[in-house]
Design an enzyme around this catalytic site. Structure first.
Site, PDB file in Angstrom:
ATOM      1  N   CYS A   1     -17.288  -9.647  21.421  1.00  0.00           N
ATOM      2  CA  CYS A   1     -15.801  -9.892  21.683  1.00  0.00           C
ATOM      3  C   CYS A   1     -15.181  -9.085  22.933  1.00  0.00           C
ATOM      4  O   CYS A   1     -15.554  -9.822  23.973  1.00  0.00           O
ATOM      5  CB  CYS A   1     -15.244  -9.187  20.357  1.00  0.00           C
ATOM      6  SG  CYS A   1     -13.624  -9.961  19.974  1.00  0.00           S
TER       7      CYS A   1
ATOM      8  N   HIS B   1     -18.581 -11.334  15.838  1.00  0.00           N
ATOM      9  CA  HIS B   1     -19.019  -9.760  15.591  1.00  0.00           C
ATOM     10  C   HIS B   1     -20.472  -9.517  14.920  1.00  0.00           C
ATOM     11  O   HIS B   1     -20.202  -9.379  13.677  1.00  0.00           O
ATOM     12  CB  HIS B   1     -17.886  -9.093  15.076  1.00  0.00           C
ATOM     13  CG  HIS B   1     -16.876  -8.526  15.878  1.00  0.00           C
ATOM     14  ND1 HIS B   1     -16.559  -7.265  16.643  1.00  0.00           N
ATOM     15  CD2 HIS B   1     -15.587  -9.493  16.297  1.00  0.00           C
ATOM     16  CE1 HIS B   1     -15.546  -7.619  17.378  1.00  0.00           C
ATOM     17  NE2 HIS B   1     -14.785  -8.763  16.856  1.00  0.00           N
TER      18      HIS B   1
ATOM     19  N   GLU C   1     -22.124  -6.838  14.277  1.00  0.00           N
ATOM     20  CA  GLU C   1     -22.078  -5.758  14.026  1.00  0.00           C
ATOM     21  C   GLU C   1     -21.294  -5.669  12.496  1.00  0.00           C
ATOM     22  O   GLU C   1     -21.431  -4.575  11.616  1.00  0.00           O
ATOM     23  CB  GLU C   1     -21.672  -4.468  14.924  1.00  0.00           C
ATOM     24  CG  GLU C   1     -19.923  -4.522  15.088  1.00  0.00           C
ATOM     25  CD  GLU C   1     -19.475  -5.469  15.954  1.00  0.00           C
ATOM     26  OE1 GLU C   1     -18.127  -5.626  16.223  1.00  0.00           O
ATOM     27  OE2 GLU C   1     -20.252  -6.528  16.506  1.00  0.00           O
TER      28      GLU C   1
END
Length: 229
Positions: A85, A202, A204
């Protein structure tokens, strides 16, 4: 291995990245950008957030931090680097990868789950997938539209450096499946080395089954594969 998660003023996904890597038993530590990379760094995450408030352009100021010279040197030596990002914006602004990420076509912040089609599987970030696999990963950005000159995009595609594209659940590349208007639905690209990658979604945030799913796990395991390979 030790993955350095680089924190800039305005980063807000550094703890997410550290926690997600820890969940996968990958050692990670948050590093303040002014302190430089630790000597034992074997992987680097440029995390999401709003470094320096996205002044000038998203990622532009963070890309000029002295630590980015260290990151570029480490990347040239084969240390795996993943920009997520805002970290993808920093990666492009610093020359780690081609192109740029700019204001969404909708001109608004978008936070939702999207589908990605895996375009290449011989990079450590996607080695667990099959070409054409569709995975679901969250996005959260206001400046995620991938832009690049046509001739450079042609070169990027010719060199097989597009890693992910936005798609629908069946893997079709459509305008409706493209959340931000990115050229050719590009969601993630490789640098000159397959161990350097940036992506707007994302991973994560997709490592726990009860929080965002688990499709991001194998992307993050790319740090282990890069080191093994």
């Amino acid at each position: 291995m030790t993955v350095a998660v680089v924190r800039f003023g305005g980063s807000n996904c550094d703890r997410d990245a550290e926690a997600a890597l820890g969940h996968l038993n990958i050692d990670a530590e948050i590093v303040w950008h002014e302190d430089g990379l630790p000597a034992d760094t074997t992987g680097i995450v440029l995390p999401g957030g709003f470094s320096y408030g996205d002044y000038l352009r998203a990622g532009a100021m963070a890309a000029r931090s002295p630590i980015l010279e260290e990151v570029r040197e480490a990347a040239a030596e084969g240390v795996p680097v993943l920009g997520i990002c805002n970290g993808a914006q920093v990666g492009c602004e610093s020359g780690l990868t081609e192109g740029a990420f700019t204001t969404n076509e909708s001109a608004r912040f978008q936070c939702e789950h999207v589908f990605l089609r895996v375009e290449r599987t011989d990079a450590p970030w996607t080695a667990a997938f099959e070409e054409g696999d569709v995975i679901e990963i969250p996005i959260a950005h206001g400046e995620g539209r991938f832009e690049i000159e046509e001739d450079r995009l042609t070169r990027l595609e010719t060199e097989d450096r597009v890693l992910f594209r936005y798609c629908d659940a069946e893997g079709n590349l459509t305008d409706d499946a493209n959340p931000n208007g990115s050229k050719h639905n590009v969601a993630g690209v490789l640098g000159e080395s397959e161990t350097v990658a940036v992506l707007m979604p994302h991973p994560e945030r997709a490592t726990l089954p009860d929080v965002g799913g688990t499709d991001g796990q194998e992307i993050l395991r790319g740090f282990e594969r890069a080191l093994e390979g």
